[in-house]
Scaffold this motif. Structure first.
Motif, PDB file in Angstrom:
ATOM      1  N   ASP A  82       0.842  -1.199   0.000  1.00 25.86           N
ATOM      2  CA  ASP A  82       0.000   0.000   0.000  1.00 25.86           C
ATOM      3  C   ASP A  82       0.879   1.251   0.000  1.00 25.86           C
ATOM      4  OD1 ASP A  82      -2.160   1.673   0.111  1.00 25.86           O
ATOM      5  OD2 ASP A  82      -2.587   1.336   2.242  1.00 25.86           O
ATOM      6  N   VAL A  83       0.695   2.081  -1.013  1.00 28.53           N
ATOM      7  CA  VAL A  83       1.505   3.292  -1.177  1.00 28.53           C
ATOM      8  C   VAL A  83       1.228   4.297  -0.061  1.00 28.53           C
ATOM      9  CG1 VAL A  83       1.954   5.241  -2.707  1.00 28.53           C
ATOM     10  CG2 VAL A  83       1.636   2.962  -3.658  1.00 28.53           C
ATOM     11  N   VAL A  84      -0.004   4.389   0.397  1.00 31.30           N
ATOM     12  CA  VAL A  84      -0.364   5.344   1.446  1.00 31.30           C
ATOM     13  C   VAL A  84       0.401   5.027   2.733  1.00 31.30           C
ATOM     14  CG1 VAL A  84      -2.264   6.224   2.854  1.00 31.30           C
ATOM     15  CG2 VAL A  84      -2.616   5.781   0.430  1.00 31.30           C
ATOM     16  N   ASN A  85       0.560   3.756   3.060  1.00 34.94           N
ATOM     17  CA  ASN A  85       1.333   3.381   4.247  1.00 34.94           C
ATOM     18  C   ASN A  85       2.782   3.841   4.126  1.00 34.94           C
ATOM     19  OD1 ASN A  85      -0.669   2.166   5.777  1.00 34.94           O
ATOM     20  ND2 ASN A  85      -0.371   0.162   4.825  1.00 34.94           N
ATOM     21  N   TRP A  86       3.354   3.705   2.947  1.00 35.62           N
ATOM     22  CA  TRP A  86       4.739   4.119   2.757  1.00 35.62           C
ATOM     23  C   TRP A  86       4.881   5.636   2.832  1.00 35.62           C
ATOM     24  CZ3 TRP A  86       8.737   1.305   3.559  1.00 35.62           C
ATOM     25  CH2 TRP A  86       8.638  -0.074   3.437  1.00 35.62           C
ATOM     26  N   ILE A  87       3.924   6.354   2.277  1.00 38.37           N
ATOM     27  CA  ILE A  87       3.964   7.816   2.363  1.00 38.37           C
ATOM     28  C   ILE A  87       3.824   8.252   3.826  1.00 38.37           C
ATOM     29  CG2 ILE A  87       2.731   9.942   1.783  1.00 38.37           C
ATOM     30  CD1 ILE A  87       2.123   8.640  -0.939  1.00 38.37           C
ATOM     31  N   ALA A  88       2.920   7.582   4.554  1.00 36.69           N
ATOM     32  CA  ALA A  88       2.711   7.913   5.965  1.00 36.69           C
ATOM     33  C   ALA A  88       3.926   7.558   6.813  1.00 36.69           C
ATOM     34  CB  ALA A  88       1.472   7.191   6.497  1.00 36.69           C
ATOM     35  N   PHE A  89       4.789   6.693   6.321  1.00 36.17           N
ATOM     36  CA  PHE A  89       6.020   6.355   7.031  1.00 36.17           C
ATOM     37  C   PHE A  89       7.174   7.260   6.592  1.00 36.17           C
ATOM     38  CE2 PHE A  89      10.017   3.842   6.717  1.00 36.17           C
ATOM     39  CZ  PHE A  89      10.338   3.830   8.061  1.00 36.17           C
ATOM     40  N   LEU A  90       7.305   7.504   5.299  1.00 35.79           N
ATOM     41  CA  LEU A  90       8.453   8.244   4.789  1.00 35.79           C
ATOM     42  C   LEU A  90       8.383   9.748   5.043  1.00 35.79           C
ATOM     43  CD1 LEU A  90       9.063   6.352   1.445  1.00 35.79           C
ATOM     44  CD2 LEU A  90      10.375   6.198   3.564  1.00 35.79           C
ATOM     45  N   LEU A  91       7.190  10.311   5.077  1.00 34.10           N
ATOM     46  CA  LEU A  91       7.063  11.746   5.335  1.00 34.10           C
ATOM     47  C   LEU A  91       7.568  12.125   6.735  1.00 34.10           C
ATOM     48  CD1 LEU A  91       6.184  14.510   4.273  1.00 34.10           C
ATOM     49  CD2 LEU A  91       3.914  14.030   5.174  1.00 34.10           C
ATOM     50  N   PRO A  92       7.116  11.447   7.812  1.00 30.29           N
ATOM     51  CA  PRO A  92       7.682  11.778   9.126  1.00 30.29           C
ATOM     52  C   PRO A  92       9.177  11.461   9.224  1.00 30.29           C
ATOM     53  CG  PRO A  92       5.680  10.493   9.383  1.00 30.29           C
ATOM     54  CD  PRO A  92       5.991  10.527   7.935  1.00 30.29           C
ATOM     55  N   LEU A  93       9.614  10.432   8.508  1.00 31.38           N
ATOM     56  CA  LEU A  93      11.038  10.101   8.512  1.00 31.38           C
ATOM     57  C   LEU A  93      11.850  11.231   7.868  1.00 31.38           C
ATOM     58  CD1 LEU A  93      13.005   7.852   9.299  1.00 31.38           C
ATOM     59  CD2 LEU A  93      12.752   6.970   6.977  1.00 31.38           C
ATOM     60  N   ALA A  94      11.334  11.792   6.781  1.00 28.28           N
ATOM     61  CA  ALA A  94      12.007  12.916   6.131  1.00 28.28           C
ATOM     62  C   ALA A  94      12.026  14.143   7.047  1.00 28.28           C
ATOM     63  CB  ALA A  94      11.316  13.243   4.811  1.00 28.28           C
ATOM     64  N   LEU A  95      10.933  14.390   7.756  1.00 26.82           N
ATOM     65  CA  LEU A  95      10.889  15.540   8.670  1.00 26.82           C
ATOM     66  C   LEU A  95      11.842  15.341   9.849  1.00 26.82           C
ATOM     67  CD1 LEU A  95       7.079  16.282   8.576  1.00 26.82           C
ATOM     68  CD2 LEU A  95       8.908  17.708   7.657  1.00 26.82           C
ATOM     69  N   ALA A  96      11.975  14.115  10.339  1.00 26.02           N
ATOM     70  CA  ALA A  96      12.943  13.835  11.404  1.00 26.02           C
ATOM     71  C   ALA A  96      14.365  14.034  10.887  1.00 26.02           C
ATOM     72  CB  ALA A  96      12.751  12.417  11.935  1.00 26.02           C
ATOM     73  N   SER A  97      14.613  13.647   9.653  1.00 27.56           N
ATOM     74  CA  SER A  97      15.937  13.854   9.048  1.00 27.56           C
ATOM     75  C   SER A  97      16.231  15.341   8.906  1.00 27.56           C
ATOM     76  CB  SER A  97      16.009  13.185   7.679  1.00 27.56           C
ATOM     77  OG  SER A  97      15.785  11.813   7.800  1.00 27.56           O
ATOM     78  N   TYR A  98      15.217  16.129   8.569  1.00 30.73           N
ATOM     79  CA  TYR A  98      15.396  17.572   8.491  1.00 30.73           C
ATOM     80  C   TYR A  98      15.715  18.139   9.880  1.00 30.73           C
ATOM     81  CZ  TYR A  98      14.650  22.449   7.359  1.00 30.73           C
ATOM     82  OH  TYR A  98      14.828  23.797   7.198  1.00 30.73           O
TER      83      TYR A  98
END
Length: 90
Positions: free
Chosen positions: A47-63
Motif C-alpha cells: 500500500d503506497v499510502v502506508n509508505w507515504i505515511a512512514f516516509l514523510l515523518p522520517l524525512a521531517l525527522a531527518s530535516y
C-alpha cells in the motif's frame, strides 16, 4: 532612504539560537517517534499510502537532524565571535 535596522542584541541572538535548538529537538524526537510508530504499524507493504505515511515523518525527522547540525555550527560561530558566555544572563 531609511536607516538600516540595528543588529539584534547578544541576548536576542542567543535566544534565537535556543529556539533553533528546540525546533531541531522537537522535529527529531517527535517526527522520529511518529515514523517509528508508522513503521511498526505497516501491515500491507504494497500500500503506497502506508509508505507515504512512514516516509514523510522520517524525512521531517531527518530535516530535524540537519537543523541540529546547523544549530551547532551557528553556536560555534557565535561563541567564536563574541565569547562563550555572550548573551547569557546571570
Amino acid at each position: 532612504m531609511a536607516a538600516p535596522d540595528p543588529a539584534p542584541s547578544l541576548i536576542q541572538q542567543r535566544l534565537a539560537l535556543g529556539r533553533l535548538r528546540l525546533t531541531a529537538l522537537f522535529m527529531m524526537i517527535g517526527w522520529g517517534a511518529v515514523a517509528a510508530l508508522r513503521g511498526v504499524g505497516i501491515h500491507d507493504v504494497a500500500d503506497v499510502v502506508n509508505w507515504i505515511a512512514f516516509l514523510l515523518p522520517l524525512a521531517l525527522a531527518s530535516y530535524g537532524v540537519k537543523l541540529w547540525f546547523d544549530y551547532r555550527r551557528k553556536v560555534r560561530a557565535f561563541e567564536a565571535a563574541h565569547g562563550p558566555d555572550a548573551g547569557k544572563q546571570p
